[in-house]
Scaffold this motif. Structure first.
Motif, mmCIF file in Angstrom:
data_model
loop_
_atom_site.group_PDB
_atom_site.id
_atom_site.type_symbol
_atom_site.label_atom_id
_atom_site.label_comp_id
_atom_site.label_asym_id
_atom_site.label_seq_id
_atom_site.Cartn_x
_atom_site.Cartn_y
_atom_site.Cartn_z
ATOM 1 N N UNK A 1 0.646 -1.175 0.060
ATOM 2 C CA UNK A 1 -0.025 -0.012 -0.080
ATOM 3 C C UNK A 1 0.797 1.244 0.055
ATOM 4 N N UNK A 2 1.066 1.786 -1.309
ATOM 5 C CA UNK A 2 1.940 3.069 -1.166
ATOM 6 C C UNK A 2 1.488 4.241 -0.538
ATOM 7 N N UNK A 3 -0.108 4.414 -0.268
ATOM 8 C CA UNK A 3 -0.445 5.646 0.563
ATOM 9 C C UNK A 3 -0.060 5.181 1.906
ATOM 10 N N UNK A 4 -0.240 4.479 2.467
ATOM 11 C CA UNK A 4 0.188 4.060 3.871
ATOM 12 C C UNK A 4 1.654 4.360 4.057
ATOM 13 N N UNK A 5 2.542 3.649 3.051
ATOM 14 C CA UNK A 5 4.031 3.701 2.951
ATOM 15 C C UNK A 5 4.260 5.183 2.918
ATOM 16 N N UNK A 6 3.646 6.011 2.123
ATOM 17 C CA UNK A 6 4.313 7.583 1.986
ATOM 18 C C UNK A 6 3.776 8.133 3.392
ATOM 19 N N UNK A 7 2.540 7.726 4.004
ATOM 20 C CA UNK A 7 2.234 8.684 5.179
ATOM 21 C C UNK A 7 2.993 8.119 6.260
ATOM 22 N N UNK A 8 3.797 6.802 6.177
ATOM 23 C CA UNK A 8 4.547 6.561 7.470
ATOM 24 C C UNK A 8 5.881 7.141 7.264
ATOM 25 N N UNK A 9 6.469 7.461 6.128
ATOM 26 C CA UNK A 9 7.454 7.915 5.645
ATOM 27 C C UNK A 9 7.547 9.438 5.995
ATOM 28 N N UNK A 10 6.220 10.131 5.704
ATOM 29 C CA UNK A 10 6.329 11.250 6.281
ATOM 30 C C UNK A 10 6.301 11.622 7.703
ATOM 31 N N UNK A 11 5.600 10.779 8.435
ATOM 32 C CA UNK A 11 5.984 10.704 10.026
ATOM 33 C C UNK A 11 7.228 10.568 10.514
ATOM 34 N N UNK A 12 7.861 9.614 9.899
ATOM 35 C CA UNK A 12 9.261 9.115 10.123
ATOM 36 C C UNK A 12 10.241 10.459 9.925
ATOM 37 N N UNK A 13 10.065 11.152 8.872
ATOM 38 C CA UNK A 13 10.783 12.452 8.504
ATOM 39 C C UNK A 13 10.433 13.403 9.797
ATOM 40 N N UNK A 14 9.330 13.442 10.049
ATOM 41 C CA UNK A 14 8.892 14.534 11.169
ATOM 42 C C UNK A 14 9.425 14.203 12.710
ATOM 43 N N UNK A 15 9.552 12.982 12.918
ATOM 44 C CA UNK A 15 9.926 12.541 14.115
ATOM 45 C C UNK A 15 11.687 12.455 14.127
ATOM 46 N N UNK A 16 12.108 12.380 12.921
ATOM 47 C CA UNK A 16 13.585 12.541 13.055
ATOM 48 C C UNK A 16 14.109 13.928 13.261
ATOM 49 N N UNK A 17 13.286 14.724 12.676
ATOM 50 C CA UNK A 17 13.759 16.259 12.864
ATOM 51 C C UNK A 17 13.304 16.651 14.383
ATOM 52 N N UNK A 18 12.176 16.033 14.906
ATOM 53 C CA UNK A 18 12.210 16.285 16.451
ATOM 54 C C UNK A 18 12.904 15.535 17.142
ATOM 55 N N UNK A 19 13.319 14.381 16.925
ATOM 56 C CA UNK A 19 14.020 13.567 18.022
ATOM 57 C C UNK A 19 15.328 12.931 17.535
#
Length: 170
Positions: A128-146
């Motif tokens: 599921x590319x949509x879920x994969x893309x949402x997960x990647x965006x979350x991971x990018x935000x979390x790396x920036x914050x943590x």
């Protein structure tokens, strides 16, 4: 390229090398336990083509039970893994390899629900590319914050993962 220095969190672009390295490592593990009934799985974000990931190869390994755990610890140590014990993560033994860390094994008894969830989530991301893309965006935000707190980074992904698993009723 694999390797995540201690105390940092960053993401790398997915590379075919990760899949190839997993196959090589799986073969090494299986060669140490040729007569055993084990299963070796590529888990985590490095197992999902196209998904940015921390550059550490996550391996899920299943054994029948922990009765002969000393044999498995000794075998994995022979191929360069350091036993981190069973108190770090629930219901598993945890092993690391490399400095900086390049590989980690999560050793479970067969049928463990934590491993089943990891495999199911991996398979959902692969399909599921949509879920994969949402997960990647979350991971990018979390790396920036943590970026300096791997535990907080991992903890903050948990809600998303559980929501996906509940929605897809594995």
């Amino acid at each position: 390229m694999l390797g995540l220095p201690r105390g940092t969190v960053f993401l790398s672009e997915w590379t075919k090398e990760w899949a190839e390295t997993f196959i090589i490592e799986k073969n090494k593990i299986e060669s140490v336990f040729p007569d055993e009934n084990i299963r070796v799985h590529h888990i985590g974000s490095t197992s999902v083509e196209g998904l940015k990931a921390k550059p550490i190869l996550d391996i899920g390994m299943e054994i029948n039970n922990f009765e002969d755990i000393k044999e498995y610890i000794q075998g994995l140590e022979r191929i360069g893994y350091k036993n981190m014990g069973s108190s770090i993560l629930p219901e598993r033994y945890y092993f690391i390899k490399g400095e900086p860390r390049t590989h980690q094994i999560h050793l479970f008894e067969k049928g463990n629900s934590f491993l089943e969830e990891q495999i199911t989530f991996r398979d959902i991301l692969r399909k599921n590319n949509s879920i994969k893309e949402r997960y990647e965006l979350l991971k990018i935000k979390l790396v920036e914050a943590h970026a300096e707190d791997k535990h907080k980074y991992a903890e903050m992904k948990t809600g998303f993962i559980h929501d996906v698993l509940e929605k897809y009723e594995y």
